[in-house]
Design a protein around this motif. Sequence first.
Motif, mmCIF file in Angstrom:
data_model
loop_
_atom_site.group_PDB
_atom_site.id
_atom_site.type_symbol
_atom_site.label_atom_id
_atom_site.label_comp_id
_atom_site.label_asym_id
_atom_site.label_seq_id
_atom_site.Cartn_x
_atom_site.Cartn_y
_atom_site.Cartn_z
ATOM 1 N N ARG B 116 0.811 -1.195 0.000
ATOM 2 C CA ARG B 116 0.000 0.000 0.000
ATOM 3 C C ARG B 116 0.855 1.259 0.000
ATOM 4 N N ASN B 117 1.966 1.194 0.717
ATOM 5 C CA ASN B 117 2.789 2.393 0.809
ATOM 6 C C ASN B 117 3.491 2.733 -0.490
ATOM 7 N N GLN B 118 3.598 1.741 -1.311
ATOM 8 C CA GLN B 118 4.257 2.025 -2.579
ATOM 9 C C GLN B 118 3.328 2.698 -3.571
ATOM 10 N N ILE B 119 2.059 2.490 -3.370
ATOM 11 C CA ILE B 119 1.120 2.872 -4.431
ATOM 12 C C ILE B 119 1.013 4.372 -4.565
ATOM 13 N N SER B 120 0.848 5.029 -3.454
ATOM 14 C CA SER B 120 0.606 6.465 -3.544
ATOM 15 C C SER B 120 1.751 7.237 -4.194
ATOM 16 N N PRO B 121 2.978 6.986 -3.781
ATOM 17 C CA PRO B 121 4.040 7.729 -4.471
ATOM 18 C C PRO B 121 4.147 7.393 -5.948
ATOM 19 N N ARG B 122 3.881 6.144 -6.256
ATOM 20 C CA ARG B 122 3.943 5.799 -7.672
ATOM 21 C C ARG B 122 2.856 6.500 -8.466
ATOM 22 N N LEU B 123 1.734 6.627 -7.843
ATOM 23 C CA LEU B 123 0.672 7.357 -8.518
ATOM 24 C C LEU B 123 1.067 8.806 -8.753
ATOM 25 N N SER B 124 1.717 9.354 -7.778
ATOM 26 C CA SER B 124 2.150 10.743 -7.943
ATOM 27 C C SER B 124 3.139 10.876 -9.083
ATOM 28 N N GLU B 125 4.051 9.954 -9.142
ATOM 29 C CA GLU B 125 5.041 10.023 -10.220
ATOM 30 C C GLU B 125 4.370 9.842 -11.567
ATOM 31 N N LEU B 126 3.435 8.926 -11.599
ATOM 32 C CA LEU B 126 2.739 8.692 -12.867
ATOM 33 C C LEU B 126 1.969 9.924 -13.286
ATOM 34 N N LYS B 127 1.384 10.529 -12.328
ATOM 35 C CA LYS B 127 0.645 11.753 -12.630
ATOM 36 C C LYS B 127 1.563 12.805 -13.217
ATOM 37 N N THR B 128 2.711 12.934 -12.642
ATOM 38 C CA THR B 128 3.667 13.904 -13.156
ATOM 39 C C THR B 128 4.066 13.575 -14.593
ATOM 40 N N GLY B 129 4.267 12.306 -14.824
ATOM 41 C CA GLY B 129 4.661 11.915 -16.166
ATOM 42 C C GLY B 129 3.575 12.206 -17.178
ATOM 43 N N ILE B 130 2.367 11.931 -16.792
ATOM 44 C CA ILE B 130 1.269 12.193 -17.723
ATOM 45 C C ILE B 130 1.126 13.688 -17.952
ATOM 46 N N GLN B 131 1.371 14.413 -16.901
ATOM 47 C CA GLN B 131 1.308 15.867 -17.030
ATOM 48 C C GLN B 131 2.328 16.359 -18.062
ATOM 49 N N MET B 132 3.484 15.794 -17.979
ATOM 50 C CA MET B 132 4.519 16.189 -18.938
ATOM 51 C C MET B 132 4.109 15.831 -20.354
ATOM 52 N N LEU B 133 3.525 14.674 -20.479
ATOM 53 C CA LEU B 133 3.093 14.266 -21.809
ATOM 54 C C LEU B 133 2.015 15.196 -22.343
ATOM 55 N N ILE B 134 1.151 15.597 -21.446
ATOM 56 C CA ILE B 134 0.064 16.479 -21.870
ATOM 57 C C ILE B 134 0.625 17.804 -22.367
ATOM 58 N N THR B 135 1.530 18.354 -21.586
ATOM 59 C CA THR B 135 2.106 19.623 -22.012
ATOM 60 C C THR B 135 2.891 19.466 -23.301
ATOM 61 N N ALA B 136 3.494 18.320 -23.453
ATOM 62 C CA ALA B 136 4.244 18.121 -24.687
ATOM 63 C C ALA B 136 3.328 17.994 -25.886
ATOM 64 N N ASN B 137 2.161 17.472 -25.643
ATOM 65 C CA ASN B 137 1.246 17.258 -26.749
ATOM 66 C C ASN B 137 0.220 18.368 -26.915
ATOM 67 N N GLN B 138 0.277 19.283 -25.991
ATOM 68 C CA GLN B 138 -0.808 20.241 -25.996
ATOM 69 C C GLN B 138 -0.802 21.100 -27.244
ATOM 70 N N ASP B 139 0.335 21.767 -27.365
ATOM 71 C CA ASP B 139 0.503 22.557 -28.571
ATOM 72 C C ASP B 139 -0.717 23.402 -28.880
ATOM 73 N N GLY B 140 -1.227 23.980 -27.877
ATOM 74 C CA GLY B 140 -2.323 24.886 -28.139
ATOM 75 C C GLY B 140 -3.701 24.249 -28.047
ATOM 76 N N ALA B 141 -3.728 22.939 -28.038
ATOM 77 C CA ALA B 141 -5.053 22.315 -27.920
ATOM 78 C C ALA B 141 -5.585 22.567 -26.519
#
Lengths: 631, 204
Positions: B116-141
Amino acid sequence: MKEVMEEAVLLFLLLVIYTPDAQGTRYSPPGKPELTRCRSPEKETFTCWWKPGSDGGLPTTHALYYRKENSDTIYECSDYHTAGENSCFFNKNDTSIWVNYNITVVASNALGSTFSDPVDIDVVYIVKPNPPEKVTVTVMELKEWPFLRVSWEPPHKADTRSGWITLIYELRVKLEGDDEWEMHLAGQQKLFNIFSLRSGGTYHVQVRCKPDHGFWSEWSSTSHIEIPDYLHREKSMWILIAVFSAFIFLILTWSLHMSSHRSLKHCILPPVPGPKIKGFDKQLLKNGKSEDLLRVLVVSDFPPTTPSNYEDMLVEYLEVYVPQEQEVLLEESKDLHDSCLKFEGSTSDNDSGRVSCDSHTLLMDKCGEAKEEGRQTDQEDSTTEAEAQGQQKDWDQDTLMYANGDILSPEKSSGRVKTWPSVFSPLPQYTLSLPDQTSSLEMAKQHCYSDSLFCPGSTSSYLTHLGNNDNETLGPGSWEICLSNRQPYSHIPQMQTCQQVRSHSDVNISTIARKQEPAGLPLPFFRPTAYVEVQRFDEEDMVVLQSIVSDHGFHEGFPQMLQQEDYSKVKGVDSNNMLLLQTEAMKEDGDGTTPHKPTAHIHTVVSTQDEMAQPASGYVDTATIFTLPTY
Amino acid sequence: MDRVVILLSVLCLGVSSQPITDSQYLFSIAVSRVQNLHLLAQRLFSNFESTLQTDDQHQLNKIFLQDFCNSDYIISPIDKHETQRSSVLKLLSISYRLVESWEFSSRSLTGGSALRNQISPRLSELKTGIQMLITANQDGAEMFPDSTALQLAPYGNFYQSLGDDELLRRNYELLACFKKDMHKVETYLTVAKCRFSPEMNCTL
């Protein structure tokens, strides 16, 4: 009446007929069906199968109803045929992922319907793909070693290209006739190589796949492949036989070689050479008495502190050798050079305790050191004797002198040369001393290294004194200084080399330690008849000799030593650089050197008295004094 | 002059290809991370189920159908067709929201504390990664307006007034929902990755 009877019979008959019918067949509502499994091949559609229960004797129909989560709407399966009997096929439109389905099967007949137990499924977790398709197996030639390349494609329905479903593959291989398969996990790749094939064998290959969360598919249909013969069996067998026989042949040859020459043990572990130190007694070492051993090795009292008996000393002697008829010429040994410092162990001394002074030890250093020897003799005449005696003390019992010049003491005056590096006695001078005693020839022996070296106290050149036996007819008065590097125990001093006494500065008057060796030393020959001590060395190049009472040491075997004779006058130096000595009492011998100093003589002073040599008389020697062969 | 043009075009290509390469790399990382999270969720769920009695299991199955996951408010494609119809950006945003909804709630999951203790931090990291992907793909969208509007704390009242039975049920629900959501994110990200760079050869 009859009409009533007929109706009753008819009724009865009817009853009879109908009654058994009612009792024989039981119609019942259908049994409970059971959903056996639901599978989705590609995560887009799925199929459920059930097993009907008893039909209750009546035609039974089945229906499948399902409900999606969060909704109460009940749907009925729309396709009962695609997937076969007792199945329901959910097409793409009806399939939702990540949605729980509650599925129920209802069996109904005329009498009723029966519901099965509901089953909840999520399509995502029931995926079981179809087997991989188009499995091709080919033999790839890699030089001479072929391998199998297996390739396949995902089932056509599974959409791996868009990433909707991710498949991993596994294949298995076996030889025809084998029972066990060899499994290989191929991951997500669709290509796999198999190596290490048997030549000429036939292989069966199968592939299956699995989604990342799901079930393994069925195995694909078997692909057969035959490996060509890439290795001739015969050839390989011949190769094997050849190698094996070569190996055996090598072993045989080697073992024969080994056995013929020496044992293997010698080859691998050569025997350790024993110590060849003169005076070093192996037995002592083995006995473990370190004290004794060290005593042997170490000069215990140096510098000498106690005066010791003359007779106990190892005294240097000038061995004088009186030729039988004529003057003895001192001859120069030819190979003095070689033997100069070559005290090596050509004579290996079996008896380590004995010294081989005779041989090399008494060689004079031809290298010129000896030249200086005589320099200051006259100056120190007075002291020589004392020194000699003092230094004789060094040779006290069991003192072994190392060939390392240490013992060549600092006592020596500066002018003195050390003749030999070493062992040669500390006596700076060469005193022709006639030690009465030989202190212990044995000791001298011990002091002499068999291999190396030097007999302590013996200087290189010496005057070999040919002992006068009774039978000797040696001419009196002539002496021959010889260097002998004779082998210690040889009966015939083969290598006696006589160093010429050089005229002036080279008087190598070597004092040779000589001892009378009482029993035990089978030293040959020489019976020195007189011991002479060099008094001084004249400016006129005359060596003044003085005899010393030397009665004691003489062995019984030499009762008739020329003890009384006094060979103290140097007649002269021969042309051959031989110092001629003569006794006062004796007349000079004639001219010329004794003819029997041919080259042969140079090397050896053969003792004619060999036969007569008493084993007990032992002169250790090196310098040995040999009797001239009587010619 | 020609050379200058060529040089400039090469430079532009180099510059433009750079973010693509980075995005590919980010996608790969995000996919592998979410796969790992999904496996964790599966393990948690199976552990929990193994501790249940058989009766409870049946019961919970029934009950589960009646309830729903709190992340159901997030509208997400539920079949392949819909998923493929969605744009990469939409998929990414949905994934982001899903992960975000579980970021804090995952702490209340039952199961081994180690897991259980591993899950939350991993979720946070994943969220950050997705955020980066979003900004990379945003390009104005534009981002979806719903995403920011909905800031629910759906599990806020989670533990209020829960009896033992309900607690058990809630745990079961949580674990099942978590598992499902992780699988969703995994699928979305995989599809988005493959769509993003077809040359990556998703089928390997």
